[in-house]
Scaffold this motif. Sequence first.
Motif, PDB file in Angstrom:
ATOM      1  N   PHE A  74      39.433  38.577  22.520  1.00  0.00           N
ATOM      2  CA  PHE A  74      38.156  38.491  23.244  1.00  0.00           C
ATOM      3  C   PHE A  74      38.405  38.121  24.705  1.00  0.00           C
ATOM      4  CE2 PHE A  74      34.520  36.090  24.813  1.00  0.00           C
ATOM      5  CZ  PHE A  74      33.467  36.956  24.537  1.00  0.00           C
ATOM      6  N   PHE A  75      39.263  37.118  24.934  1.00  0.00           N
ATOM      7  CA  PHE A  75      39.565  36.709  26.309  1.00  0.00           C
ATOM      8  C   PHE A  75      40.162  37.869  27.103  1.00  0.00           C
ATOM      9  CE2 PHE A  75      40.006  32.060  24.850  1.00  0.00           C
ATOM     10  CZ  PHE A  75      38.719  31.747  25.245  1.00  0.00           C
ATOM     11  N   ALA A  76      41.020  38.644  26.484  1.00  0.00           N
ATOM     12  CA  ALA A  76      41.585  39.811  27.161  1.00  0.00           C
ATOM     13  C   ALA A  76      40.496  40.857  27.407  1.00  0.00           C
ATOM     14  CB  ALA A  76      42.720  40.407  26.327  1.00  0.00           C
ATOM     15  N   GLY A  77      39.587  41.010  26.449  1.00  0.00           N
ATOM     16  CA  GLY A  77      38.536  42.012  26.560  1.00  0.00           C
ATOM     17  C   GLY A  77      37.493  41.730  27.627  1.00  0.00           C
ATOM     18  N   VAL A  78      37.259  40.469  27.926  1.00  0.00           N
ATOM     19  CA  VAL A  78      36.261  40.144  28.952  1.00  0.00           C
ATOM     20  C   VAL A  78      36.859  40.097  30.356  1.00  0.00           C
ATOM     21  CG1 VAL A  78      34.762  38.914  27.337  1.00  0.00           C
ATOM     22  CG2 VAL A  78      36.422  37.621  28.672  1.00  0.00           C
ATOM     23  N   PHE A  79      38.154  40.331  30.465  1.00  0.00           N
ATOM     24  CA  PHE A  79      38.801  40.307  31.773  1.00  0.00           C
ATOM     25  C   PHE A  79      38.150  41.268  32.769  1.00  0.00           C
ATOM     26  CE2 PHE A  79      42.176  41.496  34.790  1.00  0.00           C
ATOM     27  CZ  PHE A  79      42.408  40.245  35.346  1.00  0.00           C
ATOM     28  N   PRO A  80      37.756  42.489  32.366  1.00  0.00           N
ATOM     29  CA  PRO A  80      37.090  43.380  33.335  1.00  0.00           C
ATOM     30  C   PRO A  80      35.829  42.767  33.948  1.00  0.00           C
ATOM     31  CG  PRO A  80      37.822  44.656  31.463  1.00  0.00           C
ATOM     32  CD  PRO A  80      38.030  43.192  31.106  1.00  0.00           C
ATOM     33  N   ALA A  81      35.107  41.947  33.197  1.00  0.00           N
ATOM     34  CA  ALA A  81      33.926  41.281  33.762  1.00  0.00           C
ATOM     35  C   ALA A  81      34.339  40.298  34.856  1.00  0.00           C
ATOM     36  CB  ALA A  81      33.140  40.572  32.665  1.00  0.00           C
ATOM     37  N   ASN A  82      35.468  39.637  34.666  1.00  0.00           N
ATOM     38  CA  ASN A  82      35.950  38.711  35.692  1.00  0.00           C
ATOM     39  C   ASN A  82      36.402  39.458  36.937  1.00  0.00           C
ATOM     40  OD1 ASN A  82      35.433  36.642  33.923  1.00  0.00           O
ATOM     41  ND2 ASN A  82      37.549  36.387  33.292  1.00  0.00           N
ATOM     42  N   VAL A  83      37.001  40.626  36.746  1.00  0.00           N
ATOM     43  CA  VAL A  83      37.397  41.457  37.887  1.00  0.00           C
ATOM     44  C   VAL A  83      36.147  41.907  38.646  1.00  0.00           C
ATOM     45  CG1 VAL A  83      38.454  43.655  38.574  1.00  0.00           C
ATOM     46  CG2 VAL A  83      39.560  42.210  36.840  1.00  0.00           C
ATOM     47  N   LYS A  84      35.130  42.333  37.914  1.00  0.00           N
ATOM     48  CA  LYS A  84      33.875  42.747  38.541  1.00  0.00           C
ATOM     49  C   LYS A  84      33.254  41.601  39.321  1.00  0.00           C
ATOM     50  CE  LYS A  84      29.351  44.807  37.616  1.00  0.00           C
ATOM     51  NZ  LYS A  84      28.663  43.992  38.572  1.00  0.00           N
ATOM     52  N   MET A  85      33.276  40.406  38.737  1.00  0.00           N
ATOM     53  CA  MET A  85      32.712  39.239  39.420  1.00  0.00           C
ATOM     54  C   MET A  85      33.475  38.980  40.727  1.00  0.00           C
ATOM     55  SD  MET A  85      32.486  35.388  37.946  1.00  0.00           S
ATOM     56  CE  MET A  85      31.825  34.037  38.868  1.00  0.00           C
ATOM     57  N   ALA A  86      34.800  39.020  40.671  1.00  0.00           N
ATOM     58  CA  ALA A  86      35.597  38.785  41.886  1.00  0.00           C
ATOM     59  C   ALA A  86      35.282  39.833  42.946  1.00  0.00           C
ATOM     60  CB  ALA A  86      37.083  38.794  41.545  1.00  0.00           C
ATOM     61  N   TYR A  87      35.127  41.076  42.536  1.00  0.00           N
ATOM     62  CA  TYR A  87      34.804  42.143  43.487  1.00  0.00           C
ATOM     63  C   TYR A  87      33.399  41.953  44.066  1.00  0.00           C
ATOM     64  CZ  TYR A  87      34.001  46.735  45.484  1.00  0.00           C
ATOM     65  OH  TYR A  87      33.695  47.751  46.342  1.00  0.00           O
ATOM     66  N   ASP A  88      32.440  41.713  43.195  1.00  0.00           N
ATOM     67  CA  ASP A  88      31.053  41.560  43.646  1.00  0.00           C
ATOM     68  C   ASP A  88      30.864  40.343  44.550  1.00  0.00           C
ATOM     69  OD1 ASP A  88      30.384  43.809  42.193  1.00  0.00           O
ATOM     70  OD2 ASP A  88      29.386  42.711  40.581  1.00  0.00           O
ATOM     71  N   TRP A  89      31.659  39.315  44.346  1.00  0.00           N
ATOM     72  CA  TRP A  89      31.500  38.075  45.106  1.00  0.00           C
ATOM     73  C   TRP A  89      32.415  38.011  46.332  1.00  0.00           C
ATOM     74  CZ3 TRP A  89      30.592  33.155  41.675  1.00  0.00           C
ATOM     75  CH2 TRP A  89      29.508  33.403  40.812  1.00  0.00           C
TER      76      TRP A  89
END
Length: 131
Positions: A74-89
């Motif tokens: 699950f932690f590996a699977g949600v990594f794209p959301a963290n990448v999106k957050m870093a990009y958006d912010w």
Amino acid sequence: MSPARSALLLAGLMASAGLAHFAAPRQFDSLVPRSLPGSPRAWTTASGVAELALAAGLALPATRRASAHATALFFAGVFPANVKMAYDWRHRSTTARAVAYARLPLQVPLILWARHAGTPEVRRGPVGDHG
């Protein structure tokens, strides 16, 4: 720290995160990558349910090992959301950017924590006990 104690602490983290998806869903909706099918709210709800289920599985000794492995995935699977957050912010304040960027490498210790939580307990007898 023993794997059992580690699993219970991780269960607490997962339960808290899961509940947060229902208490403040909008902040999670914004993290859902646009490339995923369906509505962001559906993904927010599904991930909150998944986190609560993983927490329950980690808390129960009979399902702990399988749940720990699932939590690592699950932690590996949600990594794209963290990448999106870093990009958006990337244009936000220095503090907000620091939070977003810090989440990226944080996935590694979370995955390692989940793996440790799924390690079988080693039972030791009294010193000198040879069976």
